[in-house]
Write a protein that holds these residues in place. Structure first.
Motif, PDB file in Angstrom:
ATOM      1  N   PHE A  15       0.836  -1.206   0.000  1.00  0.00           N
ATOM      2  CA  PHE A  15       0.000   0.000   0.000  1.00  0.00           C
ATOM      3  C   PHE A  15       0.870   1.255   0.000  1.00  0.00           C
ATOM      4  CE2 PHE A  15      -2.076   3.308   2.575  1.00  0.00           C
ATOM      5  CZ  PHE A  15      -3.154   3.593   1.748  1.00  0.00           C
ATOM      6  N   LEU A  16       1.867   1.312   0.873  1.00  0.00           N
ATOM      7  CA  LEU A  16       2.749   2.482   0.957  1.00  0.00           C
ATOM      8  C   LEU A  16       3.585   2.644  -0.316  1.00  0.00           C
ATOM      9  CD1 LEU A  16       3.922   2.204   4.667  1.00  0.00           C
ATOM     10  CD2 LEU A  16       2.260   3.799   3.705  1.00  0.00           C
ATOM     11  N   SER A  17       4.018   1.538  -0.888  1.00  0.00           N
ATOM     12  CA  SER A  17       4.772   1.595  -2.134  1.00  0.00           C
ATOM     13  C   SER A  17       3.923   2.184  -3.254  1.00  0.00           C
ATOM     14  CB  SER A  17       5.256   0.192  -2.510  1.00  0.00           C
ATOM     15  OG  SER A  17       5.812   0.184  -3.789  1.00  0.00           O
ATOM     16  N   ARG A  18       2.659   1.769  -3.339  1.00  0.00           N
ATOM     17  CA  ARG A  18       1.759   2.296  -4.377  1.00  0.00           C
ATOM     18  C   ARG A  18       1.526   3.796  -4.185  1.00  0.00           C
ATOM     19  NH1 ARG A  18      -1.756  -1.219  -7.307  1.00  0.00           N
ATOM     20  NH2 ARG A  18      -3.466   0.248  -7.015  1.00  0.00           N
ATOM     21  N   ILE A  19       1.304   4.214  -2.935  1.00  0.00           N
ATOM     22  CA  ILE A  19       1.086   5.642  -2.648  1.00  0.00           C
ATOM     23  C   ILE A  19       2.327   6.455  -3.005  1.00  0.00           C
ATOM     24  CG2 ILE A  19       0.728   7.332  -0.791  1.00  0.00           C
ATOM     25  CD1 ILE A  19      -1.819   5.927  -1.622  1.00  0.00           C
ATOM     26  N   ASN A  20       3.501   5.966  -2.616  1.00  0.00           N
ATOM     27  CA  ASN A  20       4.746   6.683  -2.927  1.00  0.00           C
ATOM     28  C   ASN A  20       4.984   6.769  -4.434  1.00  0.00           C
ATOM     29  OD1 ASN A  20       5.400   7.266  -0.279  1.00  0.00           O
ATOM     30  ND2 ASN A  20       6.538   5.371   0.001  1.00  0.00           N
ATOM     31  N   THR A  21       4.625   5.726  -5.156  1.00  0.00           N
ATOM     32  CA  THR A  21       4.775   5.744  -6.610  1.00  0.00           C
ATOM     33  C   THR A  21       3.814   6.750  -7.238  1.00  0.00           C
ATOM     34  OG1 THR A  21       5.495   3.438  -6.598  1.00  0.00           O
ATOM     35  CG2 THR A  21       4.730   4.331  -8.699  1.00  0.00           C
ATOM     36  N   LEU A  22       2.581   6.785  -6.745  1.00  0.00           N
ATOM     37  CA  LEU A  22       1.608   7.754  -7.268  1.00  0.00           C
ATOM     38  C   LEU A  22       2.045   9.183  -6.968  1.00  0.00           C
ATOM     39  CD1 LEU A  22      -1.755   5.973  -6.415  1.00  0.00           C
ATOM     40  CD2 LEU A  22      -0.769   6.335  -8.674  1.00  0.00           C
ATOM     41  N   LYS A  23       2.586   9.396  -5.768  1.00  0.00           N
ATOM     42  CA  LYS A  23       3.070  10.739  -5.413  1.00  0.00           C
ATOM     43  C   LYS A  23       4.235  11.136  -6.319  1.00  0.00           C
ATOM     44  CE  LYS A  23       4.834  13.576  -1.707  1.00  0.00           C
ATOM     45  NZ  LYS A  23       5.387  13.634  -0.358  1.00  0.00           N
ATOM     46  N   ALA A  24       5.128  10.206  -6.576  1.00  0.00           N
ATOM     47  CA  ALA A  24       6.265  10.488  -7.475  1.00  0.00           C
ATOM     48  C   ALA A  24       5.778  10.802  -8.879  1.00  0.00           C
ATOM     49  CB  ALA A  24       7.216   9.296  -7.486  1.00  0.00           C
ATOM     50  N   ALA A  25       4.711  10.138  -9.306  1.00  0.00           N
ATOM     51  CA  ALA A  25       4.169  10.396 -10.644  1.00  0.00           C
ATOM     52  C   ALA A  25       3.654  11.828 -10.769  1.00  0.00           C
ATOM     53  CB  ALA A  25       3.048   9.409 -10.956  1.00  0.00           C
ATOM     54  N   LEU A  26       3.237  12.411  -9.652  1.00  0.00           N
ATOM     55  CA  LEU A  26       2.768  13.796  -9.662  1.00  0.00           C
ATOM     56  C   LEU A  26       3.896  14.807  -9.625  1.00  0.00           C
ATOM     57  CD1 LEU A  26      -0.197  13.605  -7.116  1.00  0.00           C
ATOM     58  CD2 LEU A  26      -0.353  13.764  -9.601  1.00  0.00           C
ATOM     59  N   THR A  27       5.027  14.427  -9.042  1.00  0.00           N
ATOM     60  CA  THR A  27       6.053  15.420  -8.734  1.00  0.00           C
ATOM     61  C   THR A  27       7.397  15.231  -9.421  1.00  0.00           C
ATOM     62  OG1 THR A  27       6.738  14.148  -6.787  1.00  0.00           O
ATOM     63  CG2 THR A  27       5.054  15.835  -6.451  1.00  0.00           C
ATOM     64  N   LYS A  28       7.653  14.083 -10.039  1.00  0.00           N
ATOM     65  CA  LYS A  28       8.992  13.818 -10.555  1.00  0.00           C
ATOM     66  C   LYS A  28       8.965  13.361 -12.011  1.00  0.00           C
ATOM     67  CE  LYS A  28      10.810  12.266  -6.140  1.00  0.00           C
ATOM     68  NZ  LYS A  28      11.576  11.245  -5.450  1.00  0.00           N
ATOM     69  N   LYS A  29      10.092  13.598 -12.677  1.00  0.00           N
ATOM     70  CA  LYS A  29      10.318  12.974 -13.974  1.00  0.00           C
ATOM     71  C   LYS A  29      11.078  11.689 -13.692  1.00  0.00           C
ATOM     72  CE  LYS A  29      12.729  13.235 -18.324  1.00  0.00           C
ATOM     73  NZ  LYS A  29      13.957  13.655 -18.945  1.00  0.00           N
ATOM     74  N   ALA A  30      10.465  10.575 -14.023  1.00  0.00           N
ATOM     75  CA  ALA A  30      11.055   9.276 -13.713  1.00  0.00           C
ATOM     76  C   ALA A  30      10.512   8.227 -14.673  1.00  0.00           C
ATOM     77  CB  ALA A  30      10.742   8.887 -12.268  1.00  0.00           C
TER      78      ALA A  30
END
Length: 144
Positions: A93-108
């Motif tokens: 669950f935390l991994s999915r949330i962190n990935t979604l947050k990164a999708a909003l804020t980072k180029k990756a």
């Protein structure tokens, strides 16, 4: 050396000359994918989403991309628990949330399986509202 082979190819050059938002690339060997993604990532101005066959291969691809100093996130499949247990891990669950947050804020590079891609996720607007930035000395209330 390896990337120059791609850059000499006219079809590869077309990827960046058009306004395409989605590109389907197939037929690369597993060893060529990280090299190709490295070149693509450095030329692209946005994040890249890569669909892979399994989570195990996705993790391997993320590790290979870290060799090229590219930030890569694996969007894990949702863990379904059909048993009534008191102790469960929130790691996925935390991994999915962190990935979604990164999708909003980072180029990756975001690596995802078809199963994870087909599972429902929170809407972008709702997700953006859930994050708050805290500063040292700032007071917040529970209602915020």
């Amino acid at each position: 050396m390896f990337l120059s082979l791609f850059e000499e190819n006219r079809e590869y050059a077309k990827l960046f000359s058009s306004d395409k938002k989605r590109i389907n690339i197939t037929g690369l060997t597993d060893s060529a994918k990280p090299h190709f993604l490295y070149g693509l990532f450095n030329k692209a101005d946005k994040s890249i989403v890569v669909v892979v066959k399994s989570e195990v291969y996705g993790k391997k691809l993320c590790d290979q991309l870290s060799f090229f100093e590219i930030e890569a996130f694996l969007f894990k499949e949702r863990d379904f628990n059909f048993y009534n247990i008191d102790a469960g891990s929130n790691e996925i669950f935390l991994s999915r949330i962190n990935t979604l947050k990164a999708a909003l804020t980072k180029k990756a590079v975001f690596v995802v399986t078809l199963d994870a891609l087909s599972q429902p996720v929170i809407q972008k607007e709702k997700l953006e509202k859930t994050f708050i930035e805290l500063k040292v000395g700032e007071c917040i209330s529970e209602t915020q």
